[in-house]
Structures are given as C-alpha cells and as structure tokens.
Design a protein around this motif. Structure first.
Motif, PDB file in Angstrom:
ATOM      1  N   TRP A 227      -9.191   8.903   9.019  1.00 12.08           N
ATOM      2  CA  TRP A 227      -8.362   8.551   8.713  1.00 12.08           C
ATOM      3  C   TRP A 227      -7.196   7.834   7.804  1.00 12.08           C
ATOM      4  O   TRP A 227      -6.030   8.671   7.276  1.00 12.08           O
ATOM      5  CB  TRP A 227      -7.575   7.716  10.091  1.00 12.08           C
ATOM      6  CG  TRP A 227      -6.420   8.365  10.873  1.00 12.08           C
ATOM      7  CD1 TRP A 227      -5.385   7.509  10.481  1.00 12.08           C
ATOM      8  CD2 TRP A 227      -6.150   9.313  11.930  1.00 12.08           C
ATOM      9  NE1 TRP A 227      -4.248   8.063  11.198  1.00 12.08           N
ATOM     10  CE2 TRP A 227      -4.487   9.453  11.363  1.00 12.08           C
ATOM     11  CE3 TRP A 227      -6.668  10.650  12.486  1.00 12.08           C
ATOM     12  CZ2 TRP A 227      -3.619   9.812  12.924  1.00 12.08           C
ATOM     13  CZ3 TRP A 227      -5.836  11.234  13.184  1.00 12.08           C
ATOM     14  CH2 TRP A 227      -4.298  11.304  13.457  1.00 12.08           C
ATOM     15  N   GLU A 228      -7.602   7.384   7.730  1.00 10.98           N
ATOM     16  CA  GLU A 228      -6.760   5.860   6.459  1.00 10.98           C
ATOM     17  C   GLU A 228      -6.980   6.844   5.126  1.00 10.98           C
ATOM     18  O   GLU A 228      -6.481   6.375   4.648  1.00 10.98           O
ATOM     19  CB  GLU A 228      -7.668   4.547   6.467  1.00 10.98           C
ATOM     20  CG  GLU A 228      -6.489   3.601   5.445  1.00 10.98           C
ATOM     21  CD  GLU A 228      -7.093   2.148   5.601  1.00 10.98           C
ATOM     22  OE1 GLU A 228      -6.260   1.337   6.357  1.00 10.98           O
ATOM     23  OE2 GLU A 228      -7.824   1.549   5.642  1.00 10.98           O
ATOM     24  N   SER A 229      -8.410   7.054   4.747  1.00 10.76           N
ATOM     25  CA  SER A 229      -8.265   7.961   3.663  1.00 10.76           C
ATOM     26  C   SER A 229      -7.691   9.129   3.345  1.00 10.76           C
ATOM     27  O   SER A 229      -7.470   9.485   2.213  1.00 10.76           O
ATOM     28  CB  SER A 229      -9.868   8.078   3.161  1.00 10.76           C
ATOM     29  OG  SER A 229     -10.546   9.083   4.003  1.00 10.76           O
ATOM     30  N   ARG A 230      -7.366   9.741   3.954  1.00 11.50           N
ATOM     31  CA  ARG A 230      -6.940  11.090   4.876  1.00 11.50           C
ATOM     32  C   ARG A 230      -5.134  10.992   4.433  1.00 11.50           C
ATOM     33  O   ARG A 230      -4.559  11.586   3.243  1.00 11.50           O
ATOM     34  CB  ARG A 230      -6.551  11.549   5.904  1.00 11.50           C
ATOM     35  CG  ARG A 230      -7.322  12.420   6.472  1.00 11.50           C
ATOM     36  CD  ARG A 230      -7.178  13.293   7.759  1.00 11.50           C
ATOM     37  NE  ARG A 230      -6.564  13.944   7.165  1.00 11.50           N
ATOM     38  CZ  ARG A 230      -5.591  13.624   8.449  1.00 11.50           C
ATOM     39  NH1 ARG A 230      -5.174  12.963   9.662  1.00 11.50           N
ATOM     40  NH2 ARG A 230      -4.810  14.902   9.176  1.00 11.50           N
ATOM     41  N   ALA A 231      -4.946   9.402   4.518  1.00 12.95           N
ATOM     42  CA  ALA A 231      -3.168   8.652   4.704  1.00 12.95           C
ATOM     43  C   ALA A 231      -3.238   8.661   3.136  1.00 12.95           C
ATOM     44  O   ALA A 231      -1.596   8.647   3.039  1.00 12.95           O
ATOM     45  CB  ALA A 231      -3.056   8.491   5.867  1.00 12.95           C
ATOM     46  N   GLY A 232      -4.464   8.601   2.021  1.00 14.22           N
ATOM     47  CA  GLY A 232      -3.768   7.757   1.004  1.00 14.22           C
ATOM     48  C   GLY A 232      -3.213   6.637   0.125  1.00 14.22           C
ATOM     49  O   GLY A 232      -2.362   5.877  -0.643  1.00 14.22           O
TER      50      GLY A 232
ATOM     51  N   PRO B 237       1.015  -1.298   0.255  1.00 14.11           N
ATOM     52  CA  PRO B 237      -0.618   0.051   0.034  1.00 14.11           C
ATOM     53  C   PRO B 237       0.825   1.442  -0.155  1.00 14.11           C
ATOM     54  O   PRO B 237      -0.018   2.354  -0.371  1.00 14.11           O
ATOM     55  CB  PRO B 237      -0.403  -0.231   1.699  1.00 14.11           C
ATOM     56  CG  PRO B 237      -0.587  -1.431   1.790  1.00 14.11           C
ATOM     57  CD  PRO B 237       0.642  -1.799   1.187  1.00 14.11           C
ATOM     58  N   GLN B 238       1.832   1.142   0.734  1.00 16.35           N
ATOM     59  CA  GLN B 238       3.028   2.209   0.629  1.00 16.35           C
ATOM     60  C   GLN B 238       3.749   2.629  -0.606  1.00 16.35           C
ATOM     61  O   GLN B 238       4.250   3.693  -1.039  1.00 16.35           O
ATOM     62  CB  GLN B 238       4.173   2.222   1.818  1.00 16.35           C
ATOM     63  CG  GLN B 238       3.838   1.885   3.078  1.00 16.35           C
ATOM     64  CD  GLN B 238       2.915   3.189   3.546  1.00 16.35           C
ATOM     65  OE1 GLN B 238       3.327   4.034   3.692  1.00 16.35           O
ATOM     66  NE2 GLN B 238       2.381   2.969   4.275  1.00 16.35           N
TER      67      GLN B 238
ATOM     68  N   GLY C 115      -0.502   6.049   9.074  1.00 15.39           N
ATOM     69  CA  GLY C 115      -2.603   5.955   8.839  1.00 15.39           C
ATOM     70  C   GLY C 115      -3.128   4.928   8.538  1.00 15.39           C
ATOM     71  O   GLY C 115      -3.861   4.811   7.461  1.00 15.39           O
ATOM     72  N   SER C 116      -2.757   3.312   8.615  1.00 15.43           N
ATOM     73  CA  SER C 116      -2.959   2.271   8.100  1.00 15.43           C
ATOM     74  C   SER C 116      -3.943   2.240   9.615  1.00 15.43           C
ATOM     75  O   SER C 116      -3.468   2.078  10.307  1.00 15.43           O
ATOM     76  CB  SER C 116      -1.952   1.395   7.972  1.00 15.43           C
ATOM     77  OG  SER C 116      -2.093  -0.051   7.744  1.00 15.43           O
TER      78      SER C 116
ATOM     79  N   PHE D 254      -2.250   0.174  16.987  1.00 17.26           N
ATOM     80  CA  PHE D 254      -2.343   1.375  17.808  1.00 17.26           C
ATOM     81  C   PHE D 254      -1.186   1.951  16.684  1.00 17.26           C
ATOM     82  O   PHE D 254      -0.973   2.807  16.396  1.00 17.26           O
ATOM     83  CB  PHE D 254      -1.821   1.243  19.405  1.00 17.26           C
ATOM     84  CG  PHE D 254      -3.438   0.368  19.438  1.00 17.26           C
ATOM     85  CD1 PHE D 254      -4.324   1.454  20.073  1.00 17.26           C
ATOM     86  CD2 PHE D 254      -3.461  -0.625  19.598  1.00 17.26           C
ATOM     87  CE1 PHE D 254      -5.371   1.186  21.250  1.00 17.26           C
ATOM     88  CE2 PHE D 254      -4.536  -0.629  20.719  1.00 17.26           C
ATOM     89  CZ  PHE D 254      -5.813  -0.427  20.827  1.00 17.26           C
ATOM     90  N   ARG D 255      -0.055   1.171  16.682  1.00 17.28           N
ATOM     91  CA  ARG D 255       1.809   1.717  16.091  1.00 17.28           C
ATOM     92  C   ARG D 255       1.000   2.819  15.084  1.00 17.28           C
ATOM     93  O   ARG D 255       1.318   3.968  14.257  1.00 17.28           O
ATOM     94  CB  ARG D 255       1.890   1.220  16.325  1.00 17.28           C
ATOM     95  CG  ARG D 255       3.510   1.607  15.739  1.00 17.28           C
ATOM     96  CD  ARG D 255       4.513  -0.295  15.195  1.00 17.28           C
ATOM     97  NE  ARG D 255       3.729  -0.273  14.230  1.00 17.28           N
ATOM     98  CZ  ARG D 255       4.319  -1.880  14.216  1.00 17.28           C
ATOM     99  NH1 ARG D 255       4.901  -2.830  15.452  1.00 17.28           N
ATOM    100  NH2 ARG D 255       3.820  -2.185  13.314  1.00 17.28           N
ATOM    101  N   ASP D 256       0.363   1.522  13.587  1.00 14.31           N
ATOM    102  CA  ASP D 256       0.850   1.973  12.340  1.00 14.31           C
ATOM    103  C   ASP D 256      -1.099   3.519  12.558  1.00 14.31           C
ATOM    104  O   ASP D 256      -0.476   3.860  10.355  1.00 14.31           O
ATOM    105  CB  ASP D 256      -0.345   0.560  11.060  1.00 14.31           C
ATOM    106  CG  ASP D 256       1.425  -0.477  11.431  1.00 14.31           C
ATOM    107  OD1 ASP D 256       2.491   0.473  11.943  1.00 14.31           O
ATOM    108  OD2 ASP D 256       0.808  -1.659  11.168  1.00 14.31           O
TER     109      ASP D 256
END
Lengths: 74, 418
Positions: B222-227, A45-46, B79-80, B72-74
């Motif tokens: 949130w994930e959608s913001r990260a692309g 995904p990155q 943003g995953s 929690f980390r990603d």
C-alpha cells in the motif's frame, strides 16, 4: 512562504505543508515552523512526491524549521 | 535527494550537560516516581513492578512517538504505514509471550476454561460498533486514549482536553451499559482461538502470526503505491572516539533522538508480556472508567451497577477495584511520569496551546466519542486490540478492522475541517 504551525499536532502540520507544496507547485519554497517532533518523520517523505527537497534546522527546544525547497533551485 | 539536520541551538544535547535544568528536572521526576513505587510496595508488593512497567511503557511511547491513531489514520490520509508496522511487530512479540504465559495457566485449551486475566472479549455487533466509534473519535481528537495520556505529560493542552472528553464519554456509556449488555453483549461469545477447531496453542499462534505478517506485507505494498520514501538522512557528525564521546552517542541514541516505531512496538510488546506475567495485560480504560465513575458518584449521578461486567475480563472489568493505588492505577498513571521523564531528557517538553480554537472542540468532541467507544469495547486500542490479539482472542481482530473503518470515516471528516 512560511507556515507557523506551532501548537498544531499531527496530522495538520503535514496536511498544511502538502497543501502549500501543491499550491506553489515548485514556484517557491515552504518553511514550516513546528514544535511537534513527529513532523520530522512525517513531512520529509512528502517532499519528494511534490518535487521538493527537505532541510531541517533545530531552532529551539523543542522547535524546528523544516525548509521545503523546489528541486530545481531556490 | 538532499536532506540534512542542522543543530543550531546554544545548548547542544550531549552527555556532559547532565546538570542542565531539563535533565535535573527529569532526574527529580524519576526519583519521585521511584519513591512512590516504594510507598506503593508497602501497601501491596505487586504494585511496584506494575508501576515501573507503566513508567517504562510511558517512556517507550514518548521515545518512539507511538501513536495508534496515526497508524490507522495515516494509511488512509497519506498511504504511510510507518506506525502500523511498529504495532504489528509489537503484536507478534506479545503473541508469543502471551501464549507461553497462557500455556502455563491452561494446559489443555479444549477443556473450555479461559485463561484468567487474558483480554478475551465478546465478539459481535458491540465489538464492531465500539471499534467504529472509537476509530472515528480518535482521528477527530488527534490521538487515542494511550496516545493522549502520554502527550498530556509532554505538555499538549489539547490532550488534557481529550482525556477530559474520554472521561465524559466513559461516563455516558456507564449510564447505559446495561442496555448494551442486555441487547447485545450478553449474547455475544468470547472466541478464544486455542479452544476452537482443535487449533490448540500451536495452530492459534501460527494463524495469528500469519495474519500479522500478511497485514505487514499488504501495508508495505500500500505504501509503495503512495510513492512515499524517507529521504536519505545526512546527520551532523558526532565525534565517536574517546570513551566520553561514545557515552555521548549512546546518550543521544537513547534519550535524545526518537526511536523507530518498530523498536517501540517490540519493547511495548515485551512490556505487555511482563505486565501479564506480573498480573494482567496492559490496559488504560479500566482506570479511566474508575475515575469517571468516582466523579459521577461525587456528583450524585452514579451509574447503575454494570451487569455482567465483572465476568468480562479486559480493562473495564477491573474498574470495580477500590482504593486509590490499584493495579490499574499503577499501569495507567505510571505512563505519565515515564513520558514526562522521556520528554524532559529529550528537551521535547513544552506547554503547547493550539492556536486554532477548533482544535479544543475537536479534542473534546473526539474524546467523548472515543470514550464511549472504549467503554463499549471494554478497552481502547491497548486493551481491546494490542492486548487482545496476543490473548489469541478473535475479538482483537474484529475491533481492529472496525477501528480502521472508523478511522477512514474520521479521515474524510478532518479533511473538511482542517
């Protein structure tokens, strides 16, 4: 550019792949060699974010070669 | 977007290869674990189902590569929300099952009695401190307690170091538990939603599910913001015509390809319900605390008797069980053969030594910090969160928010040491 991250676990393989894609900025491909299965879900995904396409080859058990290739060509 | 998976090994993974070494090894481990289940059922009949549920949990954790630390980390790192969504689904499943089970024990929640064995833990400053410490430690060490446990069986040496660190951290906490108890924990209420504000079971389940769905939608946004998006997957075509080929596809789906975190979460939620119905919700800290205490007793530095701990429920409250084959042993140690079997069938077992020496220090240091947090929180991501929210305890949510904050701080730290 080749990144041998065997022995490394999440999130480092992905962080290193992202760092390499940022640095090369589409001028060269990045080949990630890993034995950590979760990378197969976290690295692809990155690729799109940095203009790369992604190919995965299973080269051992467990070992994978994740090729990140600039979208414009090799 | 091109994306393909090529298989280039001389041993393609399919059904007729059941006799390969790794499969035989998996079957041997399975038979040995089942024999142990028989032995344990001779001592106390309830041990066998708990052990099998522990094994199923380990199998599921490995297959879905379930990881509370990455959940929690990603979110902060990339943003995953891939893993967090799986956890939320598991919480939703478990909430419904736990409620039905608790209803069977406490018909009228207003009466004031709390359902026995439920993970309803103190709500207060100690919960926040424990969550922050734990969240920070798990990001530094590279996995939470349950995550490190199942990765031990996959052959990750750093996870062995992490669990060693956790034992030390739990030991340090036991040495000053009584200070925490008298300063904070003894004054903190246990907030069980059904007994508050006339909520009852219906209202509490509704509130819990509403929070779960809301968080799900927020992390999706949130994930959608990260692309981030998973490229389309071009799989190697698998023949799927004859019975044997169909069997092969089924085999690969279950034993070789990873499961989605959402499927893993749903199954883990179900396992939690069965464990609670059998005796108690899932937890791993209690057993590790027991080991830590036994080691300290052996070294002549036994911790003082822990005040109030036996009334608290949750994981650590059961650390007082004596003998080797206890209930906590079954649900915790059972994870190891379950994960080992899954790792062998999928050919993912391998002894992995970190090339970077810093990782050993991180695993140990993060483990100690995380162990201290797990002891203070009377549970880890499993006991104080994944089994606590479905117990309709408000402490589960407070621990989760604190975990997220600790993980955020941890992410800032690992960005600098990678």
């Amino acid at each position: 550019m080749e990144l041998d991250v065997r022995g490394e676990i999440c999130p480092y393989p992905m962080m290193k792949a992202v760092e390499a894609m940022k640095k090369l900025n589409g001028t060269d491909s990045v080949v990630v060699i890993t034995d950590h299965a979760p990378c197969l879900e976290t690295i692809p995904p990155q690729a799109g974010r940095y203009g790369y396409i992604c190919e995965i080859e299973e080269t051992g058990s467990p070992e994978w070669k994740i090729s990140l290739i600039p979208e414009g060509g090799r | 977007m091109a994306y393909k998976i090529e298989t280039n090994t001389n041993q393609p993974a399919n059904m007729p290869g059941l006799l390969r070494t790794h499969n035989l090894a998996a079957i041997c481990v399975l038979l040995a674990s089942l024999s142990l289940a028989l032995v344990m059922s001779g001592m106390e009949s309830i041990l066998a189902p708990l052990w099998l549920l522990g094994m199923t949990a380990g199998f599921t954790l490995q297959r879905s590569r379930f990881c509370f630390a990455s959940a929690f980390r990603d979110l902060f790192l990339f943003g995953s929300s891939r893993m967090l969504k799986g956890i939320l689904v598991g919480l939703a499943v478990a909430t419904i099952g736990f409620s039905i089970n608790m209803y069977g024990m406490i018909l009228d929640p207003k009466f004031g009695a709390l359902p026995p064995q439920a993970n309803i833990l103190p709500f207060g400053i100690s919960t926040v401190i424990a969550g922050v410490i734990f969240g920070f430690g798990m990001v530094i060490s590279g996995g939470c307690v349950s995550g490190s446990l199942y990765r031990m069986a996959e052959g990750y040496i750093s996870s062995w170091v992490s669990i060693g660190g956790v034992l030390i951290g739990l030991g340090l906490l036991s040495q000053n538990w009584n200070w925490w108890w008298s300063t904070f924990i003894s004054n903190e209420p246990k907030i069980w939603l059904p007994s508050k504000l006339n909520l009852g079971y219906g209202g509490s389940v509704l509130i819990t599910l509403t929070i779960i769905i809301s968080v799900f939608l927020i992390v999706l946004w949130w994930e959608s913001r990260a692309g981030l998006s998973m490229p389309s997957i071009k799989r190697k075509e698998e023949p799927d015509d004859t019975f044997n080929e169909k069997l092969g596809v089924l085999w690969n789906t279950i034993f070789v390809r990873g499961w989605s975190p959402i499927l893993g979460g749903a199954i883990l939620g179900g396992i939690g319900i069965f464990m609670y119905m059998t005796h108690m919700p899932w937890g791993v800290t209690g057993e590790l605390s027991r080991w830590s205490n036994n080691i300290m007793t052996f070294m002549n530095i036994a911790p003082p008797d822990a005040l109030g701990l036996s009334d608290l429920g949750g994981c650590a409250g059961r650390a007082g069980e004596t003998g080797f084959f206890t209930h906590t042993f079954a649900v915790t140690v059972g994870v190891l053969p379950g994960s080992l079997i899954a790792a062998l069938f999928s050919r993912e077992f391998k002894l992995r030594f970190p090339q970077n020496r810093k990782r050993y220090i991180q695993a140990l240091g993060g483990g100690v910090i995380m162990g201290y947090g797990a002891g203070l929180g009377i549970g880890c991501t499993v006991g104080a969160f994944f089994s606590s929210v479905p117990s309709l305890s408000l402490s589960g949510w407070l621990f989760a928010i604190s975990l997220a904050f600790g993980a955020f701080v941890g992410v800032q730290a690992i960005k600098r040491i990678s």
